[in-house]
Write an enzyme that holds these catalytic residues in place. Structure first.
Site, PDB file in Angstrom:
ATOM      1  NE  ARG A  23      20.308  11.362   6.480  1.00 21.77           N
ATOM      2  CZ  ARG A  23      20.956  12.574   7.298  1.00 21.77           C
ATOM      3  NH1 ARG A  23      20.258  13.483   7.936  1.00 21.77           N
ATOM      4  NH2 ARG A  23      22.125  12.414   7.249  1.00 21.77           N
ATOM      5  N   GLY A  24      14.295  14.230   3.177  1.00 20.32           N
ATOM      6  CA  GLY A  24      13.258  13.875   2.578  1.00 20.32           C
ATOM      7  C   GLY A  24      12.061  14.246   3.480  1.00 20.32           C
ATOM      8  CG  PHE A  25      10.800  13.681   8.296  1.00 23.61           C
ATOM      9  CD1 PHE A  25      10.064  12.489   8.459  1.00 23.61           C
ATOM     10  CD2 PHE A  25      10.586  14.910   9.150  1.00 23.61           C
ATOM     11  CE1 PHE A  25       9.108  12.507   9.609  1.00 23.61           C
ATOM     12  CE2 PHE A  25       9.574  14.576  10.122  1.00 23.61           C
ATOM     13  CZ  PHE A  25       8.960  13.291  10.263  1.00 23.61           C
ATOM     14  CE1 TYR A  46      27.795   9.722  -0.381  1.00 20.60           C
ATOM     15  CE2 TYR A  46      27.426  11.222  -2.305  1.00 20.60           C
ATOM     16  CZ  TYR A  46      27.587  10.937  -1.014  1.00 20.60           C
ATOM     17  OH  TYR A  46      27.772  12.012  -0.110  1.00 20.60           O
ATOM     18  CB  SER A  69      20.350  15.940   4.585  1.00 20.51           C
ATOM     19  OG  SER A  69      21.103  14.504   4.154  1.00 20.51           O
ATOM     20  CG  HIS A  79      32.566  11.754   2.376  1.00 20.90           C
ATOM     21  ND1 HIS A  79      32.210  10.769   1.556  1.00 20.90           N
ATOM     22  CD2 HIS A  79      31.319  12.280   2.889  1.00 20.90           C
ATOM     23  CE1 HIS A  79      30.750  10.928   1.551  1.00 20.90           C
ATOM     24  NE2 HIS A  79      30.350  11.675   2.373  1.00 20.90           N
TER      25      HIS A  79
END
Length: 331
Positions: A207-209, A57, A203, A124
């Site tokens: 992802r915020g949706f 990141y 998520s 990861h």
């Protein structure tokens, strides 16, 4: 400090909800370090203990930022980070899980975080060219050396999890899980519960949706990764917005936000097992507090069924990753 419930990831005790720090350095456009650090510290004030980052990141920036944020408060924090992406953002993706790289990556993460040990160290992505026994064996050596306390995997398939768990106990599996991504439920969730492995959904708000804040990609930064994701593409976006509209209605009837309803649904998936610890990410204290309030939302079996009926898996338009990214998910 608020009374945030405790959950267990294997033998590791953590707050029932963590904080995903990726967006403070990566993927969603520009951010402000001062605001991000204030959000991390506010999370600790509110009783959040699990902070999630990765060496990928922001090409290490996120680990450095989290390290700065926890100075003087290390004993309040369960630090989780990840290794495996051996490329910089924008370069061809390379996954490494060989023993030499595991040791190298861990030492680099410790330096960036400014700590003497990592509480939860994840691979990861699984390296298909390296047996998982080699990778987890090297991670286990880090545990014996005192550099790492607990081990995790991310986006690993059932067969890989089984093999890894034989080499060394796996405390947590971090993979995408939300109302619009439910692929874990058939095989992975039962396997983890049989094995005593905790589940860390990333998520959890799509992802915020699922918050309902995004009606198009027009307001997203040019380098926001969501612009290239299938579920945000024309055609798919409109179909998915219809699902969010139904969630909005259900949330309004309960006096909560759509995001809180989605998080509450996921918390309830833990049931009596108390093994599900979502890590919604945010850079803003306002949304941090909103997300934590989902812990207080109790849902009846009837309400859970109604929520699931509003967002059936077959109605979700588009895959969760583009075709290239999907090749790096172990199944």
């Amino acid at each position: 400090m608020t009374d945030v419930p405790v959950r267990r990831l294997g033998a590791l005790a953590v707050s029932a909800q963590g904080l995903g720090c990726m967006g403070m350095s990566h993927a969603y456009g520009a951010s402000d370090d001062t605001d991000s650090i204030a959000t991390v510290r506010r999370a600790l004030d509110l009783g959040v203990t699990l902070l999630d980052t990765a060496d990928f990141y922001g090409a290490g920036h996120n680990e450095e930022l989290v390290g700065r944020a926890v100075v003087g408060r290390r004993d309040e924090v369960v630090l989780a980070t990840k290794f495996g992406f051996a490329n910089r953002l924008g370069e061809p993706t390379r996954i490494r899980g060989d023993a030499a790289y595991v040791r190298q990556a861990c030492d680099a993460s410790l330096r960036r975080l400014g700590v003497d040990h990592i509480d939860l160290y994840y691979q990861h992505r699984v390296d298909p060219a390296v047996p998982i026994e080699e990778t987890v064996g090297a991670m286990a050596e880090l545990v014996r050396a005192g550099k790492v306390r607990h081990l995790g995997l991310s986006e690993a398939g059932a067969a890989t999890v089984r093999r890894a768990h034989v080499v060394h106990p796996i405390a947590a599996l971090q993979s995408e899980w939300s109302l619009w991504t439910r692929g874990l439920e058939a095989e992975i969730v039962p396997l983890c519960r049989e094995s005593g492995i905790g589940l860390v959904p990333f998520s959890p708000l799509g992802r915020g949706f699922l918050t309902g804040r995004y009606r198009s990609v027009d307001g997203l930064a040019e380098n926001d990764i969501r612009r290239g994701q299938p579920r945000f593409a024309d055609g798919n976006l409109e179909r998915n917005l219809a699902i969010v509209a139904r969630l909005d209605e259900l949330a309004a009837a309960r006096g909560v936000t759509a995001g809180q309803l989605a998080l509450a649904w996921l918390h309830h998936r833990g049931g009596d097992h108390d093994d599900v610890v979502p890590i919604p990410g945010t850079r803003r204290q306002r949304y941090l507090e909103e997300n934590l309030a989902a812990l207080a939302v109790a849902l009846s079996p009837e309400e859970l069924a109604t929520i699931e009926a509003a967002a059936p898996p077959e109605a979700i338009a588009g895959s969760r990753y583009d075709a290239t990214s999907l090749t790096f998910v172990d199944d």
